[in-house]
Design a protein around this motif. Sequence first.
Motif, PDB file in Angstrom:
ATOM      1  N   ALA A 259       1.202  -1.321   0.299  1.00 40.93           N
ATOM      2  CA  ALA A 259      -0.119   0.042  -0.023  1.00 40.93           C
ATOM      3  C   ALA A 259       0.905   1.215  -0.234  1.00 40.93           C
ATOM      4  O   ALA A 259       2.320   0.885   0.285  1.00 40.93           O
ATOM      5  CB  ALA A 259      -1.189  -0.153   1.431  1.00 40.93           C
ATOM      6  N   VAL A 260       0.166   2.796  -0.466  1.00 41.77           N
ATOM      7  CA  VAL A 260       0.799   3.550  -1.049  1.00 41.77           C
ATOM      8  C   VAL A 260       0.068   4.689   0.393  1.00 41.77           C
ATOM      9  O   VAL A 260      -1.163   4.758  -0.230  1.00 41.77           O
ATOM     10  CB  VAL A 260       0.964   4.150  -1.750  1.00 41.77           C
ATOM     11  CG1 VAL A 260       1.888   5.286  -2.177  1.00 41.77           C
ATOM     12  CG2 VAL A 260       2.011   3.456  -2.513  1.00 41.77           C
ATOM     13  N   VAL A 261       1.121   5.288   0.898  1.00 37.62           N
ATOM     14  CA  VAL A 261      -0.145   6.658   2.235  1.00 37.62           C
ATOM     15  C   VAL A 261       0.270   7.873   1.318  1.00 37.62           C
ATOM     16  O   VAL A 261       1.004   8.489   1.449  1.00 37.62           O
ATOM     17  CB  VAL A 261       0.085   6.191   3.397  1.00 37.62           C
ATOM     18  CG1 VAL A 261      -0.291   8.010   4.013  1.00 37.62           C
ATOM     19  CG2 VAL A 261       0.454   4.582   4.109  1.00 37.62           C
ATOM     20  N   HIS A 262      -0.932   8.351   0.406  1.00 36.20           N
ATOM     21  CA  HIS A 262       0.134   8.924  -0.108  1.00 36.20           C
ATOM     22  C   HIS A 262      -0.538  10.582   1.077  1.00 36.20           C
ATOM     23  O   HIS A 262      -1.550  10.556   2.118  1.00 36.20           O
ATOM     24  CB  HIS A 262      -1.652   9.456  -1.132  1.00 36.20           C
ATOM     25  CG  HIS A 262      -1.885  10.795  -1.355  1.00 36.20           C
ATOM     26  ND1 HIS A 262      -0.827  11.761  -2.294  1.00 36.20           N
ATOM     27  CD2 HIS A 262      -2.554  11.856  -1.976  1.00 36.20           C
ATOM     28  CE1 HIS A 262      -0.420  12.507  -3.377  1.00 36.20           C
ATOM     29  NE2 HIS A 262      -2.226  12.622  -2.460  1.00 36.20           N
ATOM     30  N   CYS A 263       0.510  11.588   1.356  1.00 40.90           N
ATOM     31  CA  CYS A 263       0.596  12.825   2.121  1.00 40.90           C
ATOM     32  C   CYS A 263       0.174  14.049   1.536  1.00 40.90           C
ATOM     33  O   CYS A 263       1.609  14.941   1.028  1.00 40.90           O
ATOM     34  CB  CYS A 263       1.591  12.673   3.155  1.00 40.90           C
ATOM     35  SG  CYS A 263       1.638  11.423   4.186  1.00 40.90           S
ATOM     36  N   PRO A 264      -0.783  14.884   0.846  1.00 38.90           N
ATOM     37  CA  PRO A 264      -0.729  15.813  -0.285  1.00 38.90           C
ATOM     38  C   PRO A 264      -0.212  16.955   0.265  1.00 38.90           C
ATOM     39  O   PRO A 264       0.366  18.113  -0.199  1.00 38.90           O
ATOM     40  CB  PRO A 264      -1.974  15.465   0.065  1.00 38.90           C
ATOM     41  CG  PRO A 264      -3.095  14.951   0.402  1.00 38.90           C
ATOM     42  CD  PRO A 264      -2.488  13.907   1.245  1.00 38.90           C
ATOM     43  N   ALA A 265      -1.036  16.952   1.567  1.00 35.75           N
ATOM     44  CA  ALA A 265      -0.478  18.721   2.429  1.00 35.75           C
ATOM     45  C   ALA A 265       1.529  18.371   2.825  1.00 35.75           C
ATOM     46  O   ALA A 265       2.096  19.540   2.600  1.00 35.75           O
ATOM     47  CB  ALA A 265      -1.048  18.563   3.693  1.00 35.75           C
ATOM     48  N   SER A 266       1.642  17.635   2.812  1.00 32.66           N
ATOM     49  CA  SER A 266       3.094  17.743   3.443  1.00 32.66           C
ATOM     50  C   SER A 266       4.118  17.751   2.080  1.00 32.66           C
ATOM     51  O   SER A 266       5.231  18.663   2.026  1.00 32.66           O
ATOM     52  CB  SER A 266       3.270  15.871   3.654  1.00 32.66           C
ATOM     53  OG  SER A 266       4.919  15.936   3.988  1.00 32.66           O
ATOM     54  N   ASN A 267       3.305  17.142   0.731  1.00 29.65           N
ATOM     55  CA  ASN A 267       4.090  16.809  -0.654  1.00 29.65           C
ATOM     56  C   ASN A 267       3.846  18.087  -1.008  1.00 29.65           C
ATOM     57  O   ASN A 267       5.159  18.802  -1.644  1.00 29.65           O
ATOM     58  CB  ASN A 267       3.548  16.137  -1.250  1.00 29.65           C
ATOM     59  CG  ASN A 267       3.893  14.903  -1.213  1.00 29.65           C
ATOM     60  OD1 ASN A 267       2.957  13.378  -1.335  1.00 29.65           O
ATOM     61  ND2 ASN A 267       5.039  14.164  -0.367  1.00 29.65           N
ATOM     62  N   MET A 268       3.043  18.648  -1.097  1.00 31.11           N
ATOM     63  CA  MET A 268       2.588  20.373  -1.772  1.00 31.11           C
ATOM     64  C   MET A 268       3.132  21.107  -0.368  1.00 31.11           C
ATOM     65  O   MET A 268       4.262  22.190  -0.821  1.00 31.11           O
ATOM     66  CB  MET A 268       1.379  21.214  -1.579  1.00 31.11           C
ATOM     67  CG  MET A 268       0.575  20.026  -2.346  1.00 31.11           C
ATOM     68  SD  MET A 268      -1.428  21.224  -2.437  1.00 31.11           S
ATOM     69  CE  MET A 268      -1.816  19.960  -1.337  1.00 31.11           C
ATOM     70  N   LYS A 269       3.654  21.402   1.050  1.00 29.34           N
ATOM     71  CA  LYS A 269       4.767  22.434   1.458  1.00 29.34           C
ATOM     72  C   LYS A 269       6.195  22.243   1.652  1.00 29.34           C
ATOM     73  O   LYS A 269       6.990  22.756   1.481  1.00 29.34           O
ATOM     74  CB  LYS A 269       4.144  22.445   3.523  1.00 29.34           C
ATOM     75  CG  LYS A 269       4.426  23.011   4.180  1.00 29.34           C
ATOM     76  CD  LYS A 269       3.840  23.198   5.245  1.00 29.34           C
ATOM     77  CE  LYS A 269       4.371  24.131   6.346  1.00 29.34           C
ATOM     78  NZ  LYS A 269       5.651  23.588   7.442  1.00 29.34           N
ATOM     79  N   LEU A 270       5.986  20.906   1.347  1.00 25.12           N
ATOM     80  CA  LEU A 270       7.853  20.911   1.380  1.00 25.12           C
ATOM     81  C   LEU A 270       8.662  20.936  -0.204  1.00 25.12           C
ATOM     82  O   LEU A 270       9.392  20.560  -0.302  1.00 25.12           O
ATOM     83  CB  LEU A 270       8.271  19.002   1.832  1.00 25.12           C
ATOM     84  CG  LEU A 270       8.555  19.179   3.617  1.00 25.12           C
ATOM     85  CD1 LEU A 270       8.577  17.804   3.862  1.00 25.12           C
ATOM     86  CD2 LEU A 270       9.700  20.606   3.777  1.00 25.12           C
ATOM     87  N   ALA A 271       6.975  21.257  -1.522  1.00 27.46           N
ATOM     88  CA  ALA A 271       7.188  20.983  -2.474  1.00 27.46           C
ATOM     89  C   ALA A 271       8.061  19.699  -3.483  1.00 27.46           C
ATOM     90  O   ALA A 271       8.697  19.580  -4.092  1.00 27.46           O
ATOM     91  CB  ALA A 271       8.279  22.343  -3.051  1.00 27.46           C
ATOM     92  N   SER A 272       7.730  18.858  -2.744  1.00 27.62           N
ATOM     93  CA  SER A 272       8.526  17.504  -2.758  1.00 27.62           C
ATOM     94  C   SER A 272       7.881  17.064  -4.153  1.00 27.62           C
ATOM     95  O   SER A 272       8.530  16.084  -5.016  1.00 27.62           O
ATOM     96  CB  SER A 272       7.753  16.117  -1.631  1.00 27.62           C
ATOM     97  OG  SER A 272       8.146  16.638  -0.457  1.00 27.62           O
ATOM     98  N   GLY A 273       6.393  17.640  -4.644  1.00 24.40           N
ATOM     99  CA  GLY A 273       5.949  16.662  -6.030  1.00 24.40           C
ATOM    100  C   GLY A 273       4.582  16.622  -5.672  1.00 24.40           C
ATOM    101  O   GLY A 273       3.902  16.335  -4.696  1.00 24.40           O
ATOM    102  N   ILE A 274       3.940  15.822  -6.971  1.00 29.45           N
ATOM    103  CA  ILE A 274       2.360  14.955  -6.852  1.00 29.45           C
ATOM    104  C   ILE A 274       2.803  14.025  -7.086  1.00 29.45           C
ATOM    105  O   ILE A 274       2.818  13.160  -8.059  1.00 29.45           O
ATOM    106  CB  ILE A 274       1.853  16.133  -7.800  1.00 29.45           C
ATOM    107  CG1 ILE A 274       2.227  17.902  -7.778  1.00 29.45           C
ATOM    108  CG2 ILE A 274       0.855  15.779  -7.964  1.00 29.45           C
ATOM    109  CD1 ILE A 274       1.140  17.971  -8.807  1.00 29.45           C
ATOM    110  N   ALA A 275       2.225  12.377  -6.350  1.00 27.82           N
ATOM    111  CA  ALA A 275       1.894  11.742  -6.291  1.00 27.82           C
ATOM    112  C   ALA A 275       1.042  11.501  -7.788  1.00 27.82           C
ATOM    113  O   ALA A 275      -0.030  11.897  -7.188  1.00 27.82           O
ATOM    114  CB  ALA A 275       1.683  10.732  -5.262  1.00 27.82           C
ATOM    115  N   PRO A 276       0.952  10.367  -8.598  1.00 25.50           N
ATOM    116  CA  PRO A 276       0.427   9.901  -9.466  1.00 25.50           C
ATOM    117  C   PRO A 276      -0.724   9.058  -9.002  1.00 25.50           C
ATOM    118  O   PRO A 276      -0.996   8.038  -9.174  1.00 25.50           O
ATOM    119  CB  PRO A 276       1.368   9.419 -10.067  1.00 25.50           C
ATOM    120  CG  PRO A 276       2.179   8.774  -9.537  1.00 25.50           C
ATOM    121  CD  PRO A 276       2.584   9.677  -8.538  1.00 25.50           C
ATOM    122  N   VAL A 277      -1.903   9.760  -7.969  1.00 25.40           N
ATOM    123  CA  VAL A 277      -2.667   9.307  -7.317  1.00 25.40           C
ATOM    124  C   VAL A 277      -4.075   8.650  -7.870  1.00 25.40           C
ATOM    125  O   VAL A 277      -3.980   7.212  -7.431  1.00 25.40           O
ATOM    126  CB  VAL A 277      -3.574  10.126  -6.028  1.00 25.40           C
ATOM    127  CG1 VAL A 277      -4.512   8.559  -5.468  1.00 25.40           C
ATOM    128  CG2 VAL A 277      -2.548  10.183  -5.532  1.00 25.40           C
TER     129      VAL A 277
END
Length: 435
Positions: free
Chosen positions: A270-288
């Motif tokens: 399984a993958v745990v998507h963490c959209p707010a953290s990814n946006m805030k740290l400019a990590s990128g956009i997961a291909p959900v």
Amino acid sequence: MSSNTLLVAGGRVLRPDFEVVDADVLIDRDDGVIDAVGPDLAADHEADETLDAAGGLVIPGLVNAHTHVAMTLLRGYADDKPLDAWLREDIWPAEAELGPEDVRAGAELGLVEMIRSGTTAFADMYFHVPELVDAVDRAGLRARLGHGVVTVGKDDEAARADVEESVDVAREYDGAADGRVRTAVMPHSLTTVAEPLLREAVDAARDAGVPVHTHANETREEVEPIVDERGERPLEYADDVGLLSETSFLAHGVHVDEAEIDLLAERDAAVVHCPASNMKLASGIAPVQDLLDAGVTVALGTDGAASNNDLDLFDELRDAAMLGKLGADDAAAVPAAAAVRMATEGGAAALSLPGGRIEAGAAADLAVVDLDAPHLAPAHDLVSHLAYAVRGSDVRHTVCDGQVLMRDREVLTLDAERVVETARKRAVDLVARAE
Ligand SMILES: [Zn+2]
């Protein structure tokens, strides 16, 4: 029929097929299980305890599938920096000063926040796990907990001791708090644990019969060195060390290619998507949407409060639906129902925990959302509201394992005022020591 019952009466219920129906929910408090869902159960049952759900929607308790709950103490301490600098300059120096009592104070603050926003289960990777086990026991939540292993920058003895601690903690506390606490072995990430020790940790988890949880493919800076050094993608490496299985759950999965998505689906990890953290740290956009299309189980997580900055999973629902569309360049991607499913059933499946469905025989983990607020009128589509309009502060009651954790917005299991006060003091002392 059980003699110790809780009735959630007079509301509407979100069924597993996402139909919304007028129904009561009858719960066996001894077993922590839903006995029946149906109209007018109140007429036939004299329940020992009743929760008023009139004007409300009963939903499965939300599942926060990746967090570091004690990081609430560092909420707002350091913002607006990329992951690497943020960790090295701010977070790790502060964490080096964390004692068990700090972890307890930060965890209790996070647990109160989660109960007040309808979360009934979560996964946590951190240190001083026994403090967290005790806090979860008293708070009444359900959790999968583990000690985060980091071996880089440590000598062999210290690195080995860290792996051992993660395995020992997982063995000792699995099944604690009347079974509400389960555990996992938690190597921090594919780049912060050396390969031989990562292999040992995975093997030890299999021996202990617990899952493995790690951060994976969070940033480009984390993916590139693995590709350069090994000539393979991070999840191919993870698979080589035996990490991908049907009980494994990986936080982030932002920078995954098609072959890695197929590998996740094949291994049922399984993958745990963490959209707010990814946006805030400019990590990128997961291909959900791609992950969902491939049949991968996707859950939602807030990650730590220092990179979010709250533990309200309703924010994550909204962020996941919106960022999923932006990432796919398609407004039809990650629709409301998919986001709600990730926050409920998807989370329970990812963590191998009960819950995620309101139906007879399911675990009695639920939240009652108040629909009276102006921002929830009118009510054309309540699933849309759950994804796009409901806030954590709209939750009226929270129930986990058949026990009422919050009634009419009052947390019953922890003294919320004292918890907030203690956390404030501890946080001030902590950052003073770190500076
Ligand atoms: Zn994390």
